[in-house]
Scaffold this motif. Structure first.
Motif, PDB file in Angstrom:
ATOM      1  N   SER A  24       0.837  -1.195   0.000  1.00  0.00           N
ATOM      2  CA  SER A  24       0.000   0.000   0.000  1.00  0.00           C
ATOM      3  C   SER A  24       0.870   1.242   0.000  1.00  0.00           C
ATOM      4  O   SER A  24       2.058   1.184   0.332  1.00  0.00           O
ATOM      5  CB  SER A  24      -0.928   0.009   1.227  1.00  0.00           C
ATOM      6  OG  SER A  24      -0.161  -0.007   2.420  1.00  0.00           O
ATOM      7  N   GLY A  25       0.270   2.370  -0.378  1.00  0.00           N
ATOM      8  CA  GLY A  25       0.995   3.627  -0.381  1.00  0.00           C
ATOM      9  C   GLY A  25       1.241   4.178  -1.759  1.00  0.00           C
ATOM     10  O   GLY A  25       1.508   5.370  -1.928  1.00  0.00           O
ATOM     11  N   ALA A  26       1.169   3.319  -2.783  1.00  0.00           N
ATOM     12  CA  ALA A  26       1.352   3.759  -4.169  1.00  0.00           C
ATOM     13  C   ALA A  26       0.851   2.646  -5.084  1.00  0.00           C
ATOM     14  O   ALA A  26       0.733   1.483  -4.678  1.00  0.00           O
ATOM     15  CB  ALA A  26       2.811   4.090  -4.472  1.00  0.00           C
ATOM     16  N   LEU A  27       0.572   2.994  -6.321  1.00  0.00           N
ATOM     17  CA  LEU A  27       0.082   2.028  -7.302  1.00  0.00           C
ATOM     18  C   LEU A  27       1.204   1.084  -7.723  1.00  0.00           C
ATOM     19  O   LEU A  27       2.314   1.517  -8.036  1.00  0.00           O
ATOM     20  CB  LEU A  27      -0.465   2.767  -8.522  1.00  0.00           C
ATOM     21  CG  LEU A  27      -0.998   1.906  -9.668  1.00  0.00           C
ATOM     22  CD1 LEU A  27      -2.218   1.116  -9.225  1.00  0.00           C
ATOM     23  CD2 LEU A  27      -1.347   2.784 -10.869  1.00  0.00           C
ATOM     24  N   GLU A  28       0.905  -0.214  -7.731  1.00  0.00           N
ATOM     25  CA  GLU A  28       1.864  -1.198  -8.220  1.00  0.00           C
ATOM     26  C   GLU A  28       1.825  -1.252  -9.743  1.00  0.00           C
ATOM     27  O   GLU A  28       0.754  -1.342 -10.341  1.00  0.00           O
ATOM     28  CB  GLU A  28       1.539  -2.586  -7.662  1.00  0.00           C
ATOM     29  CG  GLU A  28       1.794  -2.736  -6.176  1.00  0.00           C
ATOM     30  CD  GLU A  28       1.503  -4.154  -5.695  1.00  0.00           C
ATOM     31  OE1 GLU A  28       0.958  -4.945  -6.500  1.00  0.00           O
ATOM     32  OE2 GLU A  28       1.803  -4.469  -4.546  1.00  0.00           O
ATOM     33  N   VAL A  29       2.998  -1.199 -10.362  1.00  0.00           N
ATOM     34  CA  VAL A  29       3.105  -1.367 -11.808  1.00  0.00           C
ATOM     35  C   VAL A  29       3.951  -2.603 -12.089  1.00  0.00           C
ATOM     36  O   VAL A  29       4.521  -3.196 -11.168  1.00  0.00           O
ATOM     37  CB  VAL A  29       3.714  -0.120 -12.476  1.00  0.00           C
ATOM     38  CG1 VAL A  29       2.777   1.068 -12.365  1.00  0.00           C
ATOM     39  CG2 VAL A  29       5.068   0.231 -11.867  1.00  0.00           C
ATOM     40  N   THR A  30       4.052  -2.975 -13.369  1.00  0.00           N
ATOM     41  CA  THR A  30       4.661  -4.271 -13.667  1.00  0.00           C
ATOM     42  C   THR A  30       5.866  -4.181 -14.597  1.00  0.00           C
ATOM     43  O   THR A  30       6.318  -5.195 -15.119  1.00  0.00           O
ATOM     44  CB  THR A  30       3.599  -5.215 -14.273  1.00  0.00           C
ATOM     45  OG1 THR A  30       3.005  -4.596 -15.421  1.00  0.00           O
ATOM     46  CG2 THR A  30       2.503  -5.504 -13.254  1.00  0.00           C
TER      47      THR A  30
END
Length: 486
Positions: A203-209
């Protein structure tokens, strides 16, 4: 009814009503702009500043609320939003100066983040076969709250009577928000029976791949802070805050921006270094293009809804109630067009329909740019309604796609896309303060043309349903070859 989704229609109804109430509260000021201007002796700059303040803090709020939704679930977050933000609604109704109006409005703008919460909740209760239509109903009927405010609140103010009638009308919307917040907490569940609520790993920021997507995410966060810095400058330019206060705000925002970049890096660095499994990957380019699409669609709707009552009142020399009813026709189409946009997207392809709606939006705003005092009012209303159909159908098409990108971070993706809608509103409203209404509509139309071209680079999300069909197709294709070998 599919197993595990019993009660989804009821949940959609309760959630849509919650969103409807947030929009009534959010836009309860618009019908009374002329009244406030006279009663408080406001300048045109102060009126414009109030309109912009009404959408500014919604930008970071949508991103932050999206994170809270993914982590804590939509039921508790939506209830808290409705209850807490009834307070600035009451204080706005009790205001006796421009400063009090302004401060109340800045905080009340946070209620616009309610939209993000329902997107995640609705996506939990409907399958991908009909999620576009369901999200369209949620968004369209909820957005109608702005039209309901324009149509009903002036009449309620007259009913309450006197110069203070607007205060009672606005306070009533706050009371409704407060009461329904407690009801929502009791009536709604986060997921259907037997369905697990998926949360992001971090949590805390959007996960990208991918590292490329990480750079894209960082770049897309610049406008989120940049628009707030611009608004700080506007507050100083209009003598609402001192130069020193402006600098403190700007420095704070810069520090928060650097912290946000750091948090984004820390959330993503480990799993990117280890490598992301193929089945967990998604393209952030999808999010970026949908950000721009919502900038054009919902951003223009917010801006136009905010200025349209005053535009009709001055163009056709109408009373406040009459102008409010006519201007409400722009948002009235939400009842049909946004669900329609979602339904068409489900049936005929999300990318294709989004392009069609953006093209119609561009043409519609060019038509609105031609509206003048010599026009019959019914023709002006017809052009307005036609334009609004494509605007809101385009919104439905955007959010027919958003919930399908990656389920565990739907709240955060919705928050970013929704925030860009508000950035569009601030940008368009700022432009409105500098140009004529006709040129204002033309600028929106040209922006939509640019967005239309961007959609060519958009890839539709690879949904579970599409993946299953592709797998089944490959299985059938391999059967003959196996038989022939034998």
């Amino acid at each position: 009814m599919s197993r595990g989704y019993q009660g989804n229609i009821k949940t959609l109804g309760f959630t849509t009503l919650a969103f409807f109430i947030t929009f009534v509260v959010w836009f309860n000021m618009a019908p009374f702009m002329t009244t406030l201007k006279k009663q408080f002796g406001l300048t045109n700059d102060e009126v414009a500043l109030l309109a912009v303040a009404n959408v500014t803090l919604t930008i970071p709020a949508r991103v932050f609320i999206g994170m809270l939704v993914d982590r804590f679930g939509p039921r508790r977050v939506f209830s808290s939003l409705l209850i807490i933000l009834s307070i600035p609604c009451f204080t706005f109704a009790l205001s006796n100066s421009f400063t009090q109006l302004m401060v109340s409005r800045i905080f009340l703008a946070l209620i616009g983040a309610g939209f993000v919460i329902g997107i995640r909740l609705v996506s939990e209760w409907f399958t991908e076969k009909n999620v576009g239509f369901a999200e369209g109903i949620y968004g369209g009927w909820g957005n109608f709250g702005s039209a309901a405010a324009a149509i009903t609140l002036p009449a309620l103010a007259i009913l309450f009577g006197g110069e203070e009638g607007w205060r009672y009308a606005i306070a009533l919307t706050g009371l409704i928000s407060l009461v329904y917040g407690f009801l929502f907490l009791r009536l709604v569940k986060d997921t259907p029976e037997g369905v697990t609520y998926k949360k992001p790993k971090r949590s805390g920021a959007l996960e990208v791949t991918s590292y490329r997507d990480l750079i894209g995410l960082m770049l897309m966060s610049i406008p989120l802070f940049g628009i707030l810095i611009f608004q700080s400058f506007r507050l100083w330019d209009l003598d609402f805050i001192s130069f020193n206060i402006m600098m403190i705000i700007i420095i704070t925002l810069v520090v928060l921006f650097i912290y946000n970049l750091s948090k984004t890096w820390n959330v993503n660095k480990d799993h990117l270094r280890q490598g992301v499994p193929e089945k967990e990957k998604y393209s952030f380019k999808q999010v970026a293009i949908l950000n721009f699409a919502y900038f054009c669609t919902f951003g223009s709707e917010l801006a136009v809804v905010s200025m349209l009552p005053q535009f009709f009142e001055e163009t056709f020399t109408l009373g406040v109630a009459q102008a409010g009813i006519i201007a409400g026709s722009f948002a009235f189409m939400n009842l049909m067009s946004r669900p329609g946009g979602g339904w068409f997207s489900d049936k005929f392809g999300r990318k294709r329909m989004l392009m069609i709606f953006l093209g119609g939006l561009a043409i519609g705003y060019i038509g609105m740019a031609l509206i003048g005092s010599s026009w019959p009012i019914w023709v002006a209303v017809l052009v307005t309604i036609s334009c609004s159909f494509f605007v809101q159908a385009g919104e439905g098409a955007v959010f027919a796609m958003v919930p399908l990108i990656k389920k565990p971070v739907t709240g955060q993706i919705s928050g970013m896309v929704g925030a860009y809608g508000n950035i569009g509103a601030v940008v368009f409203l700022t432009i409105f303060t500098m140009v004529s209404p006709s040129l204002f509509f033309i600028v929106i139309g040209l922006t939509a043309v640019v967005c239309f071209l961007c959609i060519f680079f958009l890839e539709e999300p690879q949904t579970e349903l599409a993946a299953a069909k592709a797998k089944e197709k490959r299985r059938k294709e391999t059967v003959p070859s196996i038989v022939s070998v034998k």
